[in-house]
Design a protein around this motif. Structure first.
Motif, PDB file in Angstrom:
ATOM      1  N   CYS A   1      23.704 -10.509  -5.946  1.00 19.90           N
ATOM      2  CA  CYS A   1      23.459  -9.906  -4.635  1.00 19.90           C
ATOM      3  C   CYS A   1      24.491  -8.818  -4.352  1.00 19.90           C
ATOM      4  N   TYR A   2      24.002  -7.687  -3.805  1.00 17.66           N
ATOM      5  CA  TYR A   2      24.855  -6.544  -3.484  1.00 17.66           C
ATOM      6  C   TYR A   2      24.525  -6.058  -2.071  1.00 17.66           C
ATOM      7  N   ASP A   3      25.493  -5.379  -1.447  1.00 16.53           N
ATOM      8  CA  ASP A   3      25.237  -4.835  -0.119  1.00 16.53           C
ATOM      9  C   ASP A   3      24.613  -3.448  -0.214  1.00 16.53           C
ATOM     10  N   ALA A   4      24.466  -2.777   0.931  1.00 18.16           N
ATOM     11  CA  ALA A   4      23.750  -1.498   0.986  1.00 18.16           C
ATOM     12  C   ALA A   4      24.480  -0.370   0.267  1.00 18.16           C
ATOM     13  N   LYS A   5      25.748  -0.581  -0.086  1.00 13.02           N
ATOM     14  CA  LYS A   5      26.503   0.422  -0.836  1.00 13.02           C
ATOM     15  C   LYS A   5      26.746  -0.005  -2.282  1.00 13.02           C
ATOM     16  N   GLY A   6      26.044  -1.065  -2.693  1.00 13.63           N
ATOM     17  CA  GLY A   6      26.151  -1.508  -4.074  1.00 13.63           C
ATOM     18  C   GLY A   6      27.374  -2.349  -4.370  1.00 13.63           C
ATOM     19  N   GLN A   7      28.023  -2.875  -3.339  1.00 17.28           N
ATOM     20  CA  GLN A   7      29.188  -3.728  -3.559  1.00 17.28           C
ATOM     21  C   GLN A   7      28.741  -5.169  -3.808  1.00 17.28           C
ATOM     22  N   PHE A   8      29.320  -5.782  -4.837  1.00 18.36           N
ATOM     23  CA  PHE A   8      28.931  -7.128  -5.236  1.00 18.36           C
ATOM     24  C   PHE A   8      29.300  -8.144  -4.158  1.00 18.36           C
ATOM     25  N   LEU A   9      28.356  -9.056  -3.853  1.00 18.20           N
ATOM     26  CA  LEU A   9      28.587 -10.085  -2.836  1.00 18.20           C
ATOM     27  C   LEU A   9      28.636 -11.492  -3.430  1.00 18.20           C
ATOM     28  N   TRP A  10      27.630 -11.846  -4.228  1.00 13.73           N
ATOM     29  CA  TRP A  10      27.632 -13.188  -4.796  1.00 13.73           C
ATOM     30  C   TRP A  10      26.713 -13.292  -6.007  1.00 13.73           C
ATOM     31  N   ARG A  11      26.927 -14.379  -6.759  1.00 17.56           N
ATOM     32  CA  ARG A  11      26.082 -14.715  -7.908  1.00 17.56           C
ATOM     33  C   ARG A  11      25.675 -16.178  -7.781  1.00 17.56           C
ATOM     34  N   TYR A  12      24.408 -16.456  -8.134  1.00 14.40           N
ATOM     35  CA  TYR A  12      23.930 -17.844  -8.118  1.00 14.40           C
ATOM     36  C   TYR A  12      23.214 -18.129  -9.433  1.00 14.40           C
ATOM     37  N   ASP A  13      23.726 -19.109 -10.197  1.00 13.31           N
ATOM     38  CA  ASP A  13      23.118 -19.505 -11.468  1.00 13.31           C
ATOM     39  C   ASP A  13      22.117 -20.632 -11.239  1.00 13.31           C
ATOM     40  N   HIS A  14      21.038 -20.620 -12.013  1.00 13.86           N
ATOM     41  CA  HIS A  14      20.023 -21.667 -11.880  1.00 13.86           C
ATOM     42  C   HIS A  14      19.532 -22.087 -13.261  1.00 13.86           C
ATOM     43  N   PRO A  15      19.060 -23.324 -13.405  1.00 16.14           N
ATOM     44  CA  PRO A  15      18.500 -23.765 -14.689  1.00 16.14           C
ATOM     45  C   PRO A  15      17.166 -23.076 -14.961  1.00 16.14           C
TER      46      PRO A  15
END
Length: 265
Positions: free
Chosen positions: A200-214
């Motif tokens: 996930c990134y904000d409107a300026k392309g800055q990284f916010l979070w990552r979520y891993d899933h099976p």
């Protein structure tokens, strides 16, 4: 007495329902139609036609071949060919689009070119590239699985941010409806773990979070403001809030296309 009362109640119900029945019949009558010479890929928002009108309810239509502006009678007022690009994406308001030819990116409206800029690395074939433009037409996201990069550009061609990732083949880009968040799903086939993930990134392309899933494959959707994400992977439905799991439900079904309301509730 009971029979007469029932008779009048039935009469009143018929009388009350009659206008809506007539309205329904009128609603199904053909008011407008227009055929295009290529597959329609996106249209502008439908204009309000709560008042009965014969005016065509769309201002813009994008097909695989053209961007088209229509007047009230479906006559083509303006037309722009899209044949000079390998990949074209159109913003949700249909007023602005972005096209790629090799390593040249062009942003344009139906009337004029807004900007044109070169990517720092040549795109050998279109299949190496995954690209999209935000609903409001302000942000361009380019994922190159061949060069293993995720890049964010303004419509003026300014590189806002860029990230490296090992395996981006099959990545999918989605935006929140207000264009404030971009969520990219990466199947992550290459590392052999069998786990995909969301970025996930904000409107300026800055990284916010990552979520891993099976599981590598997944379907997902965003709330209007991007705070909530609904994710379906490996037969499990996940509700995420700002990258954190709120709940998980085992659906035990392989075919689910999750959708979330605008407010995420």
């Amino acid at each position: 007495m009971g029979s007469r009362m029932m008779h009048w109640m039935l009469y009143i119900l018929i009388a009350l329902s009659w206008p809506s029945m007539v309205f329904c019949e009128e609603a199904y009558s053909l008011l407008w139609q227009h055929a295009f010479d290529s597959t329609i890929v996106k249209t502008s928002m439908i204009k309000d036609f709560t008042k009965r009108t014969s005016a065509f309810p769309l201002n813009h239509v994008a097909t695989k071949k053209n961007m088209i502006e229509l007047d009230m009678k479906t006559k083509k007022e303006k037309n722009r060919s899209l044949k000079n690009y390998d990949i074209v994406k159109v913003a949700d308001n249909n007023s602005i689009a972005v096209g790629v030819k090799k390593n040249r990116v062009t942003v344009f409206t139906i009337d004029k070119e807004v900007s044109s800029f070169k990517l720092d690395k040549t795109i050998l074939i279109p299949e190496h590239l995954i690209m999209d433009i935000s609903p409001d037409g302000s942000l361009i996201v380019i994922v190159s699985w061949f060069h293993k990069s995720i890049s964010f550009y303004s419509i003026k061609g300014q590189l806002l941010s860029s990230y490296s990732s090992k395996d981006l083949k099959g990545a999918v880009i989605q935006f929140s409806r207000n264009s404030k968040h971009t969520v990219i799903h990466v199947p992550n086939y290459g590392d052999g773990s069998g786990n995909g993930y969301l970025l996930c990134y904000d409107a300026k392309g800055q990284f916010l979070w990552r979520y891993d899933h099976p599981g590598n494959q997944a379907q997902y959707d965003l709330s209007s403001d991007g705070a909530f994400v609904i994710l379906y992977a490996n037969q499990i439905l996940y509700s995420l809030h700002k990258g954190k799991s709120v709940y998980e439900i085992n659906m035990n079904s392989p075919d689910i296309l999750p959708r979330i309301s605008n407010d995420g509730c």
